[in-house]
Each structure stands twice: as structure tokens, then as C-alpha cells.
Scaffold this motif. Structure first.
Motif, PDB file in Angstrom:
ATOM      1  N   PHE A 173      10.241 -11.435   2.713  1.00 39.83           N
ATOM      2  CA  PHE A 173       9.958 -11.831   4.093  1.00 39.83           C
ATOM      3  C   PHE A 173      11.080 -11.382   5.020  1.00 39.83           C
ATOM      4  CE2 PHE A 173       6.718 -14.771   2.543  1.00 39.83           C
ATOM      5  CZ  PHE A 173       5.804 -14.755   3.584  1.00 39.83           C
ATOM      6  N   ILE A 174      12.318 -11.610   4.596  1.00 41.34           N
ATOM      7  CA  ILE A 174      13.466 -11.237   5.426  1.00 41.34           C
ATOM      8  C   ILE A 174      13.560  -9.710   5.546  1.00 41.34           C
ATOM      9  CG2 ILE A 174      15.986 -11.329   5.580  1.00 41.34           C
ATOM     10  CD1 ILE A 174      15.767 -14.130   4.245  1.00 41.34           C
ATOM     11  N   LEU A 175      13.311  -8.989   4.449  1.00 40.29           N
ATOM     12  CA  LEU A 175      13.373  -7.530   4.471  1.00 40.29           C
ATOM     13  C   LEU A 175      12.359  -6.942   5.446  1.00 40.29           C
ATOM     14  CD1 LEU A 175      14.490  -4.866   3.248  1.00 40.29           C
ATOM     15  CD2 LEU A 175      12.655  -5.034   1.561  1.00 40.29           C
ATOM     16  N   VAL A 176      11.120  -7.415   5.397  1.00 37.30           N
ATOM     17  CA  VAL A 176      10.094  -6.864   6.282  1.00 37.30           C
ATOM     18  C   VAL A 176      10.351  -7.273   7.735  1.00 37.30           C
ATOM     19  CG1 VAL A 176       8.299  -8.645   6.225  1.00 37.30           C
ATOM     20  CG2 VAL A 176       7.646  -6.258   6.299  1.00 37.30           C
ATOM     21  N   ALA A 177      11.061  -8.378   7.942  1.00 35.77           N
ATOM     22  CA  ALA A 177      11.414  -8.777   9.309  1.00 35.77           C
ATOM     23  C   ALA A 177      12.505  -7.878   9.878  1.00 35.77           C
ATOM     24  CB  ALA A 177      11.881 -10.230   9.329  1.00 35.77           C
ATOM     25  N   LEU A 178      13.476  -7.524   9.046  1.00 42.17           N
ATOM     26  CA  LEU A 178      14.607  -6.736   9.524  1.00 42.17           C
ATOM     27  C   LEU A 178      14.328  -5.231   9.532  1.00 42.17           C
ATOM     28  CD1 LEU A 178      17.524  -8.658   7.754  1.00 42.17           C
ATOM     29  CD2 LEU A 178      16.702  -8.894  10.118  1.00 42.17           C
ATOM     30  N   VAL A 179      13.503  -4.761   8.587  1.00 38.97           N
ATOM     31  CA  VAL A 179      13.195  -3.336   8.481  1.00 38.97           C
ATOM     32  C   VAL A 179      11.669  -3.177   8.408  1.00 38.97           C
ATOM     33  CG1 VAL A 179      13.658  -1.204   7.210  1.00 38.97           C
ATOM     34  CG2 VAL A 179      15.315  -3.067   7.128  1.00 38.97           C
ATOM     35  N   PRO A 180      10.980  -3.289   9.542  1.00 38.38           N
ATOM     36  CA  PRO A 180       9.515  -3.228   9.501  1.00 38.38           C
ATOM     37  C   PRO A 180       8.990  -1.791   9.406  1.00 38.38           C
ATOM     38  CG  PRO A 180      10.253  -3.706  11.725  1.00 38.38           C
ATOM     39  CD  PRO A 180      11.481  -3.624  10.866  1.00 38.38           C
ATOM     40  N   ASN A 181       8.550  -1.413   8.224  1.00 38.24           N
ATOM     41  CA  ASN A 181       7.885  -0.119   8.038  1.00 38.24           C
ATOM     42  C   ASN A 181       6.906  -0.236   6.879  1.00 38.24           C
ATOM     43  OD1 ASN A 181       9.254   0.487   5.542  1.00 38.24           O
ATOM     44  ND2 ASN A 181      11.040   1.126   6.732  1.00 38.24           N
ATOM     45  N   ILE A 182       6.215   0.832   6.584  1.00 38.39           N
ATOM     46  CA  ILE A 182       5.166   0.794   5.560  1.00 38.39           C
ATOM     47  C   ILE A 182       5.737   0.510   4.168  1.00 38.39           C
ATOM     48  CG2 ILE A 182       5.164   3.287   5.149  1.00 38.39           C
ATOM     49  CD1 ILE A 182       2.044   1.064   5.210  1.00 38.39           C
ATOM     50  N   TYR A 183       6.925   1.001   3.874  1.00 43.98           N
ATOM     51  CA  TYR A 183       7.525   0.815   2.549  1.00 43.98           C
ATOM     52  C   TYR A 183       7.926  -0.635   2.320  1.00 43.98           C
ATOM     53  CZ  TYR A 183       7.650   5.860   2.943  1.00 43.98           C
ATOM     54  OH  TYR A 183       7.298   7.165   3.128  1.00 43.98           O
ATOM     55  N   THR A 184       8.555  -1.236   3.326  1.00 45.57           N
ATOM     56  CA  THR A 184       8.932  -2.642   3.178  1.00 45.57           C
ATOM     57  C   THR A 184       7.693  -3.537   3.175  1.00 45.57           C
ATOM     58  OG1 THR A 184       9.317  -2.869   5.558  1.00 45.57           O
ATOM     59  CG2 THR A 184      11.231  -2.366   4.154  1.00 45.57           C
ATOM     60  N   MET A 185       6.623  -3.113   3.859  1.00 46.55           N
ATOM     61  CA  MET A 185       5.386  -3.892   3.847  1.00 46.55           C
ATOM     62  C   MET A 185       4.758  -3.885   2.461  1.00 46.55           C
ATOM     63  SD  MET A 185       3.542  -5.920   5.557  1.00 46.55           S
ATOM     64  CE  MET A 185       4.075  -5.717   7.221  1.00 46.55           C
ATOM     65  N   VAL A 186       4.814  -2.761   1.766  1.00 43.82           N
ATOM     66  CA  VAL A 186       4.289  -2.693   0.396  1.00 43.82           C
ATOM     67  C   VAL A 186       5.119  -3.588  -0.519  1.00 43.82           C
ATOM     68  CG1 VAL A 186       3.977  -1.163  -1.605  1.00 43.82           C
ATOM     69  CG2 VAL A 186       3.243  -0.428   0.668  1.00 43.82           C
ATOM     70  N   ILE A 187       6.438  -3.536  -0.362  1.00 46.68           N
ATOM     71  CA  ILE A 187       7.321  -4.413  -1.149  1.00 46.68           C
ATOM     72  C   ILE A 187       7.004  -5.862  -0.845  1.00 46.68           C
ATOM     73  CG2 ILE A 187       9.719  -5.147  -1.462  1.00 46.68           C
ATOM     74  CD1 ILE A 187      10.505  -2.190  -0.957  1.00 46.68           C
ATOM     75  N   PHE A 188       6.826  -6.171   0.440  1.00 49.34           N
ATOM     76  CA  PHE A 188       6.506  -7.534   0.859  1.00 49.34           C
ATOM     77  C   PHE A 188       5.200  -8.017   0.234  1.00 49.34           C
ATOM     78  CE2 PHE A 188       3.843  -9.905   3.904  1.00 49.34           C
ATOM     79  CZ  PHE A 188       4.497 -11.124   3.840  1.00 49.34           C
ATOM     80  N   LEU A 189       4.157  -7.214   0.325  1.00 53.05           N
ATOM     81  CA  LEU A 189       2.860  -7.627  -0.218  1.00 53.05           C
ATOM     82  C   LEU A 189       2.917  -7.819  -1.726  1.00 53.05           C
ATOM     83  CD1 LEU A 189       0.448  -5.426   1.903  1.00 53.05           C
ATOM     84  CD2 LEU A 189       0.822  -7.893   2.079  1.00 53.05           C
ATOM     85  N   THR A 190       3.683  -6.965  -2.401  1.00 52.63           N
ATOM     86  CA  THR A 190       3.819  -7.095  -3.848  1.00 52.63           C
ATOM     87  C   THR A 190       4.598  -8.350  -4.216  1.00 52.63           C
ATOM     88  OG1 THR A 190       3.796  -4.697  -4.058  1.00 52.63           O
ATOM     89  CG2 THR A 190       4.637  -5.948  -5.936  1.00 52.63           C
ATOM     90  N   CYS A 191       5.720  -8.577  -3.554  1.00 50.19           N
ATOM     91  CA  CYS A 191       6.576  -9.712  -3.899  1.00 50.19           C
ATOM     92  C   CYS A 191       6.006 -11.045  -3.419  1.00 50.19           C
ATOM     93  CB  CYS A 191       7.978  -9.521  -3.318  1.00 50.19           C
ATOM     94  SG  CYS A 191       8.858  -8.155  -4.048  1.00 50.19           S
ATOM     95  N   ALA A 192       5.640 -11.108  -2.160  1.00 51.44           N
ATOM     96  CA  ALA A 192       5.133 -12.367  -1.614  1.00 51.44           C
ATOM     97  C   ALA A 192       3.766 -12.694  -2.216  1.00 51.44           C
ATOM     98  CB  ALA A 192       5.047 -12.290  -0.101  1.00 51.44           C
ATOM     99  N   GLY A 193       2.932 -11.683  -2.378  1.00 51.66           N
ATOM    100  CA  GLY A 193       1.625 -11.913  -2.970  1.00 51.66           C
ATOM    101  C   GLY A 193       1.698 -12.163  -4.462  1.00 51.66           C
ATOM    102  N   GLY A 194       2.475 -11.366  -5.149  1.00 53.70           N
ATOM    103  CA  GLY A 194       2.562 -11.489  -6.605  1.00 53.70           C
ATOM    104  C   GLY A 194       3.354 -12.692  -7.070  1.00 53.70           C
ATOM    105  N   PHE A 195       4.561 -12.833  -6.565  1.00 55.14           N
ATOM    106  CA  PHE A 195       5.420 -13.928  -7.008  1.00 55.14           C
ATOM    107  C   PHE A 195       5.208 -15.195  -6.191  1.00 55.14           C
ATOM    108  CE2 PHE A 195       7.665 -10.188  -8.525  1.00 55.14           C
ATOM    109  CZ  PHE A 195       7.906 -10.542  -9.833  1.00 55.14           C
ATOM    110  N   GLY A 196       4.987 -15.037  -4.900  1.00 57.99           N
ATOM    111  CA  GLY A 196       4.823 -16.210  -4.031  1.00 57.99           C
ATOM    112  C   GLY A 196       3.592 -17.022  -4.359  1.00 57.99           C
ATOM    113  N   LEU A 197       2.502 -16.346  -4.689  1.00 62.46           N
ATOM    114  CA  LEU A 197       1.265 -17.057  -4.987  1.00 62.46           C
ATOM    115  C   LEU A 197       1.259 -17.690  -6.371  1.00 62.46           C
ATOM    116  CD1 LEU A 197      -1.333 -14.660  -3.349  1.00 62.46           C
ATOM    117  CD2 LEU A 197      -0.437 -16.814  -2.455  1.00 62.46           C
ATOM    118  N   THR A 198       2.154 -17.258  -7.251  1.00 65.45           N
ATOM    119  CA  THR A 198       2.225 -17.855  -8.586  1.00 65.45           C
ATOM    120  C   THR A 198       3.138 -19.079  -8.611  1.00 65.45           C
ATOM    121  OG1 THR A 198       4.043 -16.405  -9.238  1.00 65.45           O
ATOM    122  CG2 THR A 198       1.810 -15.662  -9.745  1.00 65.45           C
TER     123      THR A 198
END
Length: 124
Positions: free
Chosen positions: A17-42
Motif C-alpha cells: 500500500f505504501i509503495l503504490v502510494a509513493l511510486v504510483p505506476n503499473i509495476y507497483t500496481m501489479v506488486i500491490f495487487l499481488t501482495c494486498a490481494g494474495g497475502f492481505g485476503l488470506t
């Protein structure tokens, strides 16, 4: 101990969440969706399993229902706040959502070090 395991389990979604807030681009968004979706939802599955081990079966349904109710109650207050912040700046809302649990986890560690007593399920 379990308190530190839980904090490490939260570190990846929080940092995404912090990474995508500080560096908003497509690469950080993919990391965000993987981490927040994968680990956050579990996270809830992890917490549910942990609580099932600790709570006596006679009280388990009531306690799990109460925990779920308090989670939803927190969302009643947090969702409009995050929405207002997102209306001003999406990056700021991601930063808020990332820093809020970080602050709560910090408080948890402070209280654990101060040996703040917790409620006992055996007492009435």
C-alpha cells in the motif's frame, strides 16, 4: 511468538500500500495487487485458525461472531474516511490505508512490552 508472526504476515500488504502510494505506476500496481490481494485476503483465514485454537469450543461461535461484528463496525467508520481521502488524492488514501495498520501494530507491540493485562476468557 504469535504476535510477531502476525505482524510479519501484515508487513507485505502494508508495504505494498505504501509503495503504490509513493511510486504510483503499473509495476507497483501489479506488486500491490499481488501482495494486498494474495497475502492481505488470506489474513482472516490465518486469524480464524489462530482464534479457533485459543477459544474454547463452548464460546467459539459467540467470540468469532463478535470479532466479525467489530470488524464490520470498524469498516462503517473507515470506508467513508478512505473515500473522502480518495476523493482528494488516491495516493494519499493508499498511504492512509498502509499507515493505519502500521500504527495499530506498533501500538500492539508497545502494549505487549508494557505487559498491559488482557482479558481472561475463564473469568466472569
Amino acid at each position: 511468538t504469535e504476535i510477531y508472526t502476525l505482524s510479519l504476515h501484515d508487513a507485505l500488504p502494508i508495504s505494498s500500500f505504501i509503495l503504490v502510494a509513493l511510486v504510483p505506476n503499473i509495476y507497483t500496481m501489479v506488486i500491490f495487487l499481488t501482495c494486498a490481494g494474495g497475502f492481505g485476503l488470506t489474513r482472516w483465514e490465518y486469524m480464524s485458525s489462530y482464534m479457533n485454537k485459543l477459544i474454547p469450543s463452548a464460546e467459539r461461535a459467540t467470540v468469532l461472531s463478535s470479532v466479525s461484528m467489530f470488524r464490520r463496525l470498524a469498516l462503517i467508520f473507515l470506508n467513508p474516511i478512505v473515500g473522502l481521502i480518495a476523493g482528494k488524492s488516491l495516493s494519499l488514501s493508499f498511504l492512509f490505508v498502509g499507515l493505519l495498520p502500521l500504527g495499530l501494530i506498533s501500538l500492539q507491540h508497545i502494549f505487549a512490552k508494557l505487559n498491559v493485562p488482557r482479558g481472561n476468557l475463564d473469568q466472569e
